[in-house]
Design an enzyme around this catalytic site. Structure first.
Site, PDB file in Angstrom:
ATOM      1  N   ASP A  32       0.968  -1.059   0.167  1.00 19.16           N
ATOM      2  CA  ASP A  32      -0.143  -0.073  -0.048  1.00 19.16           C
ATOM      3  C   ASP A  32       0.973   1.209   0.031  1.00 19.16           C
ATOM      4  O   ASP A  32       1.692   1.276   0.763  1.00 19.16           O
ATOM      5  CB  ASP A  32      -0.904   0.023   1.183  1.00 19.16           C
ATOM      6  CG  ASP A  32      -2.098   1.001   0.875  1.00 19.16           C
ATOM      7  OD1 ASP A  32      -3.234   0.366   0.999  1.00 19.16           O
ATOM      8  OD2 ASP A  32      -1.672   2.268   1.134  1.00 19.16           O
ATOM      9  N   ILE A  33       0.266   2.172  -0.781  1.00 15.34           N
ATOM     10  CA  ILE A  33       1.175   3.454  -0.882  1.00 15.34           C
ATOM     11  C   ILE A  33       1.102   4.356   0.530  1.00 15.34           C
ATOM     12  O   ILE A  33       1.952   5.314   0.493  1.00 15.34           O
ATOM     13  CB  ILE A  33       0.877   4.335  -2.055  1.00 15.34           C
ATOM     14  CG1 ILE A  33       2.069   5.196  -2.931  1.00 15.34           C
ATOM     15  CG2 ILE A  33      -0.610   5.063  -1.918  1.00 15.34           C
ATOM     16  CD1 ILE A  33       1.416   5.812  -4.386  1.00 15.34           C
ATOM     17  N   ASN A  89     -12.723  -3.599   2.766  1.00 15.49           N
ATOM     18  CA  ASN A  89     -13.759  -2.503   2.753  1.00 15.49           C
ATOM     19  C   ASN A  89     -14.799  -2.346   1.456  1.00 15.49           C
ATOM     20  O   ASN A  89     -14.226  -2.642   0.399  1.00 15.49           O
ATOM     21  CB  ASN A  89     -13.085  -1.103   2.737  1.00 15.49           C
ATOM     22  CG  ASN A  89     -12.143  -0.864   3.961  1.00 15.49           C
ATOM     23  OD1 ASN A  89     -12.499  -1.458   5.057  1.00 15.49           O
ATOM     24  ND2 ASN A  89     -11.194  -0.102   3.855  1.00 15.49           N
ATOM     25  N   GLY A  95     -15.090   3.000   3.754  1.00 11.79           N
ATOM     26  CA  GLY A  95     -13.833   3.488   3.728  1.00 11.79           C
ATOM     27  C   GLY A  95     -13.371   3.190   2.231  1.00 11.79           C
ATOM     28  O   GLY A  95     -12.099   3.118   2.050  1.00 11.79           O
ATOM     29  N   GLN A  96     -13.992   2.303   1.492  1.00  7.18           N
ATOM     30  CA  GLN A  96     -13.602   2.019   0.299  1.00  7.18           C
ATOM     31  C   GLN A  96     -13.461   3.073  -0.591  1.00  7.18           C
ATOM     32  O   GLN A  96     -14.287   3.861  -0.803  1.00  7.18           O
ATOM     33  CB  GLN A  96     -14.461   0.748  -0.231  1.00  7.18           C
ATOM     34  CG  GLN A  96     -13.981   0.364  -1.660  1.00  7.18           C
ATOM     35  CD  GLN A  96     -14.730  -0.711  -2.377  1.00  7.18           C
ATOM     36  OE1 GLN A  96     -15.887  -1.058  -1.923  1.00  7.18           O
ATOM     37  NE2 GLN A  96     -14.358  -1.415  -3.398  1.00  7.18           N
ATOM     38  N   HIS A 102      -9.793  -5.364  -3.276  1.00 10.98           N
ATOM     39  CA  HIS A 102      -8.529  -5.517  -2.745  1.00 10.98           C
ATOM     40  C   HIS A 102      -8.818  -6.023  -1.302  1.00 10.98           C
ATOM     41  O   HIS A 102      -9.589  -5.234  -0.508  1.00 10.98           O
ATOM     42  CB  HIS A 102      -7.522  -4.298  -2.875  1.00 10.98           C
ATOM     43  CG  HIS A 102      -8.357  -3.089  -2.233  1.00 10.98           C
ATOM     44  ND1 HIS A 102      -9.365  -2.342  -3.033  1.00 10.98           N
ATOM     45  CD2 HIS A 102      -8.418  -2.343  -1.267  1.00 10.98           C
ATOM     46  CE1 HIS A 102      -9.695  -1.422  -2.520  1.00 10.98           C
ATOM     47  NE2 HIS A 102      -9.271  -1.142  -1.222  1.00 10.98           N
ATOM     48  N   HIS A 104      -6.804  -6.126   2.222  1.00 12.57           N
ATOM     49  CA  HIS A 104      -5.750  -5.253   3.063  1.00 12.57           C
ATOM     50  C   HIS A 104      -4.976  -6.290   3.837  1.00 12.57           C
ATOM     51  O   HIS A 104      -5.883  -6.703   4.831  1.00 12.57           O
ATOM     52  CB  HIS A 104      -6.301  -4.094   3.795  1.00 12.57           C
ATOM     53  CG  HIS A 104      -6.807  -3.044   3.045  1.00 12.57           C
ATOM     54  ND1 HIS A 104      -6.010  -1.810   2.926  1.00 12.57           N
ATOM     55  CD2 HIS A 104      -7.938  -2.837   2.445  1.00 12.57           C
ATOM     56  CE1 HIS A 104      -6.994  -0.971   2.169  1.00 12.57           C
ATOM     57  NE2 HIS A 104      -8.093  -1.398   1.998  1.00 12.57           N
TER      58      HIS A 104
HETATM   59  P1  AMP Z   1      -9.793   1.356   0.219  1.00 11.77           P
HETATM   60  O1  AMP Z   1      -9.798   2.556   0.903  1.00 11.77           O
HETATM   61  O2  AMP Z   1     -10.012   0.070   1.094  1.00 11.77           O
HETATM   62  O3  AMP Z   1     -10.305   1.300  -1.029  1.00 11.77           O
HETATM   63  O4  AMP Z   1      -8.353   0.977  -0.027  1.00 11.77           O
HETATM   64  C1  AMP Z   1      -7.287   1.589  -1.155  1.00 11.77           C
HETATM   65  C2  AMP Z   1      -6.091   1.649  -0.705  1.00 11.77           C
HETATM   66  O5  AMP Z   1      -5.224   1.700  -1.787  1.00 11.77           O
HETATM   67  C3  AMP Z   1      -5.708   2.725   0.185  1.00 11.77           C
HETATM   68  O6  AMP Z   1      -5.060   2.178   1.392  1.00 11.77           O
HETATM   69  C4  AMP Z   1      -4.681   3.298  -0.341  1.00 11.77           C
HETATM   70  O7  AMP Z   1      -3.461   4.006   0.251  1.00 11.77           O
HETATM   71  C5  AMP Z   1      -4.185   2.426  -1.583  1.00 11.77           C
HETATM   72  N1  AMP Z   1      -3.606   2.978  -2.799  1.00 11.77           N
HETATM   73  C6  AMP Z   1      -3.858   4.115  -3.499  1.00 11.77           C
HETATM   74  N2  AMP Z   1      -3.424   4.063  -4.661  1.00 11.77           N
HETATM   75  C7  AMP Z   1      -2.289   3.417  -4.546  1.00 11.77           C
HETATM   76  C8  AMP Z   1      -1.283   3.007  -5.460  1.00 11.77           C
HETATM   77  N3  AMP Z   1      -0.892   3.474  -6.568  1.00 11.77           N
HETATM   78  N4  AMP Z   1      -0.443   2.135  -5.062  1.00 11.77           N
HETATM   79  C9  AMP Z   1      -0.463   1.293  -3.866  1.00 11.77           C
HETATM   80  N5  AMP Z   1      -1.648   1.600  -3.174  1.00 11.77           N
HETATM   81  C10 AMP Z   1      -2.337   2.421  -3.483  1.00 11.77           C
END
Ligand code: AMP
Ligand code: ZN
Length: 116
Positions: A32-33, A89, A95-96, A102, A104
């Site tokens: 995760d970024i 999520n 929080g999605q 995906h 986590h």
């Molecule tokens: P969610 O809030 O459950 O939809 O999770 C989306 C996740 O994607 C968040 O934890 C972000 O930090 C992560 N995210 C968004 N863009 C990227 C990216 N380019 N590379 C890796 N993780 C990312």
């Protein structure tokens, strides 16, 4: 099937860079970024599904593979003994923010319950 404007479809196809930690025929796992724990890895299917429920309804076996891959990631990261959290999520109120399924994988620190 990929969706043109989807960030995680692009990561799965290698069109957007990510720190990939594990791959299988149907899944990709990458860091995760914006990590919320010492280990924070996302496990996604290569195919586009908006959330876990839609994937489960449309593609028998895919969620099992995501859970197995998540556990392998946790094992490789050394967080199984302490315990890790696997979160899907579903919906913006939960929080999605990215609407490509995906999981986590969060670990490496104590986790509180209930989650925020
Ligand atoms: P969610 O809030 O459950 O939809 O999770 C989306 C996740 O994607 C968040 O934890 C972000 O930090 C992560 N995210 C968004 N863009 C990227 C990216 N380019 N590379 C890796 N993780 C990312
Ligand atoms: Zn997608």
């Amino acid at each position: 099937m990929a969706q043109d404007d989807c960030l995680f479809c692009k990561i799965a196809k290698g069109e957007v860079p990510a720190e990939i930690v594990r791959e299988s025929e149907r899944t990709v796992a990458f860091r995760d970024i914006n990590p919320q724990a010492p280990t924070h890895v996302l496990v996604i299917p290569r195919d586009h599904y908006p959330n876990a429920a839609e994937a489960a309804a449309a593609d028998a076996g895919l969620l099992d593979e995501i859970v197995r891959e998540a556990h392998e990631v946790a094992a490789e990261e050394g967080v199984v003994d302490l315990g890790y959290r696997l979160v899907f999520n579903t919906g913006s109120g939960a929080g999605q923010t990215v609407f490509h399924l995906h999981g986590h994988v969060l670990g490496g620190r104590g986790m509180e319950w209930p989650p925020g």
